[in-house]
Enzyme design. Structure first.
Site, mmCIF file in Angstrom:
data_model
loop_
_atom_site.group_PDB
_atom_site.id
_atom_site.type_symbol
_atom_site.label_atom_id
_atom_site.label_comp_id
_atom_site.label_asym_id
_atom_site.label_seq_id
_atom_site.Cartn_x
_atom_site.Cartn_y
_atom_site.Cartn_z
ATOM 1 N N GLN A 132 0.810 -1.210 0.000
ATOM 2 C CA GLN A 132 0.000 0.000 0.000
ATOM 3 C C GLN A 132 0.847 1.266 0.000
ATOM 4 O O GLN A 132 0.387 2.323 -0.414
ATOM 5 C CB GLN A 132 -0.933 0.015 1.201
ATOM 6 C CG GLN A 132 -0.200 0.079 2.536
ATOM 7 C CD GLN A 132 -1.098 -0.243 3.712
ATOM 8 O OE1 GLN A 132 -1.829 -1.210 3.690
ATOM 9 N NE2 GLN A 132 -1.040 0.599 4.732
ATOM 10 N N CYS A 138 -5.335 0.115 3.370
ATOM 11 C CA CYS A 138 -5.479 -1.296 3.750
ATOM 12 C C CYS A 138 -6.910 -1.768 3.549
ATOM 13 O O CYS A 138 -7.159 -2.903 3.140
ATOM 14 C CB CYS A 138 -5.050 -1.515 5.192
ATOM 15 S SG CYS A 138 -6.094 -0.681 6.406
ATOM 16 N N HIS A 276 -6.851 -1.851 11.649
ATOM 17 C CA HIS A 276 -6.097 -2.173 10.432
ATOM 18 C C HIS A 276 -6.756 -3.355 9.736
ATOM 19 O O HIS A 276 -7.001 -4.393 10.351
ATOM 20 C CB HIS A 276 -4.646 -2.509 10.778
ATOM 21 C CG HIS A 276 -3.791 -2.834 9.593
ATOM 22 N ND1 HIS A 276 -3.478 -1.899 8.639
ATOM 23 C CD2 HIS A 276 -3.188 -3.989 9.197
ATOM 24 C CE1 HIS A 276 -2.698 -2.468 7.712
ATOM 25 N NE2 HIS A 276 -2.529 -3.726 8.033
ATOM 26 N N ASN A 300 -1.348 -9.420 4.540
ATOM 27 C CA ASN A 300 -1.276 -7.979 4.764
ATOM 28 C C ASN A 300 -1.039 -7.258 3.433
ATOM 29 O O ASN A 300 -0.859 -7.895 2.391
ATOM 30 C CB ASN A 300 -0.152 -7.664 5.761
ATOM 31 C CG ASN A 300 -0.389 -6.376 6.514
ATOM 32 O OD1 ASN A 300 -1.308 -5.616 6.218
ATOM 33 N ND2 ASN A 300 0.442 -6.115 7.510
#
Length: 333
Positions: A132, A138, A276, A300
């Protein structure tokens, strides 16, 4: 119902005054800067170097304790090494969980036998790890990942979808581009918009721009989405029977910032406050199932140099550790 819900992510920031650098670390500091493409002004370099050295001490201490069997996971210096804990936290926002009708379809499956292991990445449902960068996106990557998995289930084709499309175009639903955003609102955008572009036709830029969605480039669409009941049994059933699930966790910790491998367990993690978004792609256990080494496998959006090539194992069945089951949802296609 459109809840006022927002989700912020990890980026880069600035520090304050600093002590003299440790000359023993000179070579390692230079290698780290080159590896991660870091450049600073003369004044800023001293500040960043001091933060980096302090973070390095934390990592070395943690890994030494882990070698004595204290933690169960290791940490590693990465691209976030020049961020203080305060900077890290400043770039995240606690999410008030919306009051919505949650996941009847998942609740009906609670009695279904599910496997002890599942890894949707190995079954072809998951696109490569993305980065990102400096954009707080995210939430967008979590949503594209969930839709990618469901489109693969439906069509047999795994096509990377455009996070940039969501960053640029979901402000009418309440998201705020690279500042903060929410997975619920992103899915609402895709449903109302009638489609989402592919990454190839609408590539990621690490910044918000004007909305350039073209219906001719639509690669995926959803008919709706469901929240998973906020408990780990329901989440396990959802992952096993549906596929990758969009989740959010409490990532407000040094241990998360520098996680490398192993089963992540942070004693200070909240089970209710999440900040997150990631993509839950499976679960399993290490050793005997009864020894408490169960884990959730999450993808992630911080690139291959964070965690275990972009992935993390979070402790499973440990009282909703880090809020893994608190804010989970998936698209219907």
């Amino acid at each position: 119902m459109t809840p006022a819900v927002f989700l912020a992510i990890l980026c880069l920031g600035m520090a304050s005054s600093s002590p003299a650098p440790d000359p023993v670390s000179d070579a390692e500091w230079q290698r780290w800067k080159i590896k991660h493409g870091k450049t600073y002004s003369l004044e800023e370099e001293g500040q960043r170097r001091a933060v980096w050295e302090e973070n390095m001490k934390k990592i070395i201490l943690h890994n030494g304790e882990n070698g004595l069997g204290k933690h169960g996971f290791t940490m590693e210096m990465n691209a976030f090494g020049d961020m203080t804990r305060e900077e890290f936290r400043k770039l995240m926002t606690e999410i008030p969980i919306p009051t919505v009708k949650r996941g009847k379809s998942v609740q009906k499956r609670l009695s279904v036998d599910v496997p002890n292991f599942i890894n949707w990445k190995k079954r072809g449902y998951v696109t490569p790890v993305r980065r990102q960068g400096k954009c707080n996106s995210c939430w967008a990557f979590s949503v594209t990942g969930a839709i990618e998995g469901q489109m693969f289930r439906k069509t047999g084709q795994l096509i990377p979808l455009s996070a940039q499309n969501l960053v640029d175009c979901s402000r009418p639903q309440g998201n705020r581009g690279c500042y903060i955003g929410n997975t619920y609102l992103a899915l609402q955008y895709v449903k109302e918009n009638g489609g989402l572009a592919s990454e190839a036709s609408y590539p990621y830029e690490e910044k918000e721009g004007s909305c350039r969605y073209n219906p001719h480039n639509s690669t995926a669409n959803i008919t709706g989405f469901e929240f998973v009941p906020a408990n780990e049994d329901a989440l396990m059933n959802a992952v096993a029977t549906i596929g990758p699930i969009s989740v959010a966790v409490d990532a407000w910790h040094d241990s998360f910032q520098f996680y490398k491998r192993g089963i992540y367990y942070e004693p200070n993690c909240s089970s209710t406050a999440v900040n997150h978004a990631m993509l839950l792609v499976g679960y399993g256990f290490i050793g005997e199932e009864s020894d408490g080494r169960k884990y959730w496998l999450v993808k992630n959006s911080m690139g291959l140099r964070w965690g275990n090539r972009g992935y993390m194992k979070i402790a499973k069945d440990q009282r909703n550790h880090c809020g893994i089951a608190t804010y989970a949802l998936y698209p219907k296609v």
